[in-house]
Motif scaffolding. Structure first.
Motif: not given
Length: 162
Positions: A13-25, A50-56, A100-103, A107-108
């Motif tokens: 398995t390979v986990v892929m993630m892009d920058c936080s805003q790249c998928p929506i920019h 292939p696995v995609l890591f959905m950012s927050w 609860l402080e998740l950040y 703030k990113r």
């Protein structure tokens, strides 16, 4: 029994993630989808999942959650990939306990609690197992650990994999 990889292979398995805003920019979204396609094809040709890591979402831009979910879901559907819905788990944990402080202060990036939530979501999504009750706590308080484990599991269960 969990089997991590076939004999003779280092990973399955390979986990892929892009920058936080790249998928929506607007200027970067095309590159996100093209890169997922290219990498998913390479991985699947080798029998690797292939696995995609959905950012927050950014802490001060919660509207990003739905946008990111839409783009990660579309990319996964188009490329036969699985999704780790960490962004949805963030939103769920925040809804459960807004204070609860998740950040981190920027703030990113995630705080320790946000990182723990992401790890629980990854565990739940990859193994299909409920993280509630796992022993590792990262030093977080027991009530916080339970909430984060629960939010991760609920997010994974609620997310309709493409």
């Amino acid at each position: 029994e969990i089997r991590f990889n076939p004999p003779g292979r280092q990973f399955d398995t390979v986990v892929m993630m892009d920058c936080s805003q790249c998928p929506i920019h607007p200027q970067l979204q095309g590159a996100f989808h093209a890169t997922v396609k290219k990498n998913a094809e390479l991985l699947k040709a080798q029998g690797i999942r292939p696995v995609l890591f959905m950012s927050w979402a950014y802490k001060d831009k919660p509207e990003m959650t739905a946008q990111l979910a839409e783009q990660y879901t579309a990319a996964a559907k188009a490329n036969g990939a699985k999704v780790i819905p960490a962004g949805l788990a963030f939103a769920r944990a925040i809804a459960m306990k807004p204070e609860l402080e998740l950040y981190a202060p920027d703030k990113r990036h995630p705080s320790l609690a946000g990182t723990y939530l992401s790890a629980c979501t990854t565990y739940a999504a990859l193994f299909g197992r409920n993280p509630v009750g796992l022993g590792y706590t990262a030093g977080l308080p027991a009530d916080t650990v339970r909430l984060l484990q629960t939010a991760a599991w609920e997010a994974v269960q609620a997310y309709a994999q493409p």
